[in-house]
Design a protein around this motif. Structure first.
Motif, PDB file in Angstrom:
ATOM      1  N   GLU A   1       0.874  -1.180   0.000  1.00 23.42           N
ATOM      2  CA  GLU A   1       0.000   0.000   0.000  1.00 23.42           C
ATOM      3  C   GLU A   1       0.911   1.230   0.000  1.00 23.42           C
TER       4      GLU A   1
ATOM      5  N   ALA B   1       2.625   4.588   0.947  1.00 27.15           N
ATOM      6  CA  ALA B   1       2.729   5.189   2.284  1.00 27.15           C
ATOM      7  C   ALA B   1       1.821   6.409   2.385  1.00 27.15           C
ATOM      8  N   ALA B   2       1.259   6.615   3.561  1.00 28.53           N
ATOM      9  CA  ALA B   2       0.461   7.821   3.789  1.00 28.53           C
ATOM     10  C   ALA B   2       1.402   9.016   3.737  1.00 28.53           C
TER      11      ALA B   2
ATOM     12  N   GLU C   1       1.043  10.530   8.673  1.00 28.38           N
ATOM     13  CA  GLU C   1       0.344   9.615   9.570  1.00 28.38           C
ATOM     14  C   GLU C   1       0.647  10.014  11.006  1.00 28.38           C
TER      15      GLU C   1
ATOM     16  N   ARG D   1      -4.683   9.886   9.270  1.00 32.40           N
ATOM     17  CA  ARG D   1      -3.714   9.809   8.167  1.00 32.40           C
ATOM     18  C   ARG D   1      -4.225  10.542   6.933  1.00 32.40           C
TER      19      ARG D   1
ATOM     20  N   THR E   1       5.979  20.070  12.441  1.00 32.28           N
ATOM     21  CA  THR E   1       7.074  20.803  11.800  1.00 32.28           C
ATOM     22  C   THR E   1       8.324  20.886  12.680  1.00 32.28           C
TER      23      THR E   1
ATOM     24  N   PHE F   1       5.399  10.201   4.736  1.00 29.90           N
ATOM     25  CA  PHE F   1       5.644   9.238   3.652  1.00 29.90           C
ATOM     26  C   PHE F   1       6.309   7.961   4.191  1.00 29.90           C
ATOM     27  N   GLY F   2       5.745   7.465   5.267  1.00 27.46           N
ATOM     28  CA  GLY F   2       6.174   6.187   5.822  1.00 27.46           C
ATOM     29  C   GLY F   2       7.413   6.248   6.691  1.00 27.46           C
ATOM     30  N   GLN F   3       8.042   7.414   6.746  1.00 27.45           N
ATOM     31  CA  GLN F   3       9.287   7.543   7.512  1.00 27.45           C
ATOM     32  C   GLN F   3       8.995   8.214   8.852  1.00 27.45           C
ATOM     33  N   PRO F   4       9.257   7.524   9.960  1.00 30.82           N
ATOM     34  CA  PRO F   4       9.027   8.186  11.249  1.00 30.82           C
ATOM     35  C   PRO F   4       9.829   9.483  11.339  1.00 30.82           C
TER      36      PRO F   4
ATOM     37  N   ARG G   1      10.245  17.466   2.440  1.00 28.92           N
ATOM     38  CA  ARG G   1       9.065  17.135   1.625  1.00 28.92           C
ATOM     39  C   ARG G   1       7.827  17.908   2.037  1.00 28.92           C
TER      40      ARG G   1
END
Lengths: 276, 247
Positions: free
Chosen positions: B3, B5-6, B9, B29, B54, B67-70, B81
């Motif tokens: 799926e 990545a959001a 999230e 999300r 931020t 984008f899926g990256q903590p 991004r």
């Protein structure tokens, strides 16, 4: 889940970021004519009026780096250059507090570059302005017969950069702990004036020692004295290693404190938010 | 198949100022291309949430992933991004529009030759191409907001955050901003989080997160949120019903 690949920012991007921050500081300096003029007029007032009035009151014996008796104007010129840097450091600090109150600090803080790098760039931007102001002052001071050897004009550059870094870093620390612009005036009084007067900027320290041993120690420990002496010796082509070491050491300590102060978890941002 | 990545999230995000809990287990999300309205009254916690996303404050409890990256693992990649328009104006009034945008480009490490055409294009899109050389001080409130939007897009973000972007603007400026951002979602696949207390800014096709006193009361497409409020006909009814019930 798909994860985005991490691409570290290239060194050229760091250079562009730093150049952009320095450029902005330069533009603000040019636009704020009042700041520019007052930064120059302030030391000239000391040179033209204060030094003229006191030249016969305060006799100056032969002390290093001078090799002969010197007029009082010559003695205080390095201290006045250090004063330009001190005021500039505080001015940068004031503009950080202003930027924060006005919101433009957020633009800086959401840049993808590490926070320590952003603060370092901000610091270097302030130092660049201070160095230019110092050279303009030296140019004008030449007409007051403050004529160091030609090599001194070159040798003073690293001293100006080092002491500018230290005083700018001190300003950054202060800006990170001051919540509101209104609090700044008080802190200026408690920092700028004591630092300037309890130093070797206006009088040689042997004179202070004659009056008060305690005050002499205060002056000795004051990092502004080290900045002044570093500039004084450099202006005559010599290096005061002890002062250089103190200035570098204080710069590292102040910078570390500033980075901690701007840490989103500990410093001002978190504390300020709590007050909202 | 994976799926995608959001874009953003948020999971179990809690934040306290001393004893006061500003955010309480907030979670939702946003997918790429989605226009999401964060709806909440003043003091609901919208600005605190923005500050955490931020990195203006640290998130101590709960997770934020871009984008899926903590975020915690790679804040720089996440910020690169992200485009942000803050509630408070953040332009330098003494500099020109062009200089403000150049400064922002530098803060993202963008070279001058790359930044110049982007500045020209983004300003043209917000109808301010001819004001590039003017000092920001000379612009109206609505024009300054448009410059801030152009600035937030300069580094070509995939996620755009706007905190009360229409506060204090007239109807025409509000409409312009809203339409422009919605178009960006459609045309560029930009994920948008638009915080507001003005319910009519969420169109029928938007996703909504209802935030009240630091808690998420409902989240989903507008019809789903209206349905959750049992008996409500409009989003306004649903919002009032949900917030009254939570008081």
């Amino acid at each position: 889940m798909l994860q985005t690949k991490l691409r570290p920012l290239p060194p050229a991007a760091y250079a562009r970021c730093m150049a952009g921050i320095i450029r902005r500081e330069g533009l603000r300096w040019v636009h704020q004519r009042g700041r520019f003029v007052s930064a120059l007029v302030r030391p000239l007032v000391w040179l033209a009026i204060f030094a003229a009035g006191f030249r016969f009151v305060l006799g100056v014996s032969i002390i290093p780096p001078y090799e002969t008796y010197i007029p009082y104007e010559v003695y205080i010129a390095p201290g006045l250059i250090a004063m330009i840097e001190l005021f500039n450091g505080m001015q940068s600090s004031l503009s950080m507090v202003y930027d924060r109150e006005m919101g433009s600090m957020k633009t800086l803080m959401v840049s993808p570059f590490p926070r320590w790098f952003l603060l370092l760039s901000k610091l270097l931007a302030g130092v660049a302005v201070a160095v230019v102001q110092s050279y303009i002052f030296l140019g004008i001071a030449w007409f007051w017969e403050i004529e160091p050897p030609a090599i001194g004009y070159l040798a003073v550059l690293p001293a100006l950069i080092l002491s500018g870094l230290m005083l700018g870093a001190l300003g950054l620390v202060m800006s990170s702990f001051i919540r509101q612009l209104e609090n700044f005036a008080g802190v200026m009084n408690f920092v700028i004036f004591p630092m300037f007067f309890a130093s070797s900027a206006l009088y040689p320290l042997w004179r202070v020692k004659e009056s008060s041993l305690f005050l002499w120690w205060v002056c000795q420990l004051n990092p502004f004295t080290s900045a002044t002496e570093l500039i004084r010796f450099a202006l005559y082509g010599r290096v005061d290693w002890m002062s250089a070491a103190v200035v570098i050491g204080c710069t590292v300590v102040f910078m570390a404190a500033a980075v901690a102060g701007y840490d989103p978890g500990r410093g001002l941002m978190a504390r300020k938010a709590g007050a909202e | 198949m994976h799926e995608p990545a959001a874009a953003l999230e948020i999971d179990g995000l809690t934040h306290r100022f001393g004893a006061r809990r500003a955010l309480d287990a907030v979670g939702f999300r946003i997918r790429p291309g989605e226009f999401t309205v964060l709806l909440g009254q003043n003091g609901a916690g919208k600005t605190t949430l923005f500050a955490l996303i931020t990195r203006l404050y640290h998130a101590h409890q709960g997770g934020i992933a871009v984008f899926g990256q903590p975020f915690r693992d790679a804040p720089s990649a996440a910020l690169a991004r992200m485009g942000v328009v803050f509630q408070q104006p953040t332009l330098d009034l003494d500099l020109t529009v062009q200089q403000n945008l150049q400064y922002h480009a530098a803060l993202h490490g963008i070279a001058g030759h790359t930044a110049a055409p982007r500045i020209r294009d983004e300003l043209a899109r917000v109808n301010l191409g001819e004001r590039a050389g003017d000092r920001v001080r000379l612009l109206s409130g609505g024009q300054r907001r448009r410059v801030e939007l152009a600035r937030a897009l300069l580094h070509e973000p995939s996620l755009l955050l706007l905190d009360e972007p229409t506060a204090g603007l007239d109807m025409e400026s509000r409409g312009f901003l809203l339409n422009h951002v919605r178009r960006l979602c459609r045309e560029r696949g930009l994920a948008v989080l638009w915080a507001t207390h003005l319910i009519d800014e969420a169109g029928e096709d938007a996703h909504v997160v209802v935030l009240h006193k630091g808690r998420v009361l409902a989240t989903g497409p507008v019809p789903a949120v209206v349905a959750q409020a049992g008996g409500a006909q409009t989003l306004k009814d649903a919002f009032e019903h949900l917030t009254h019930a939570a008081n």
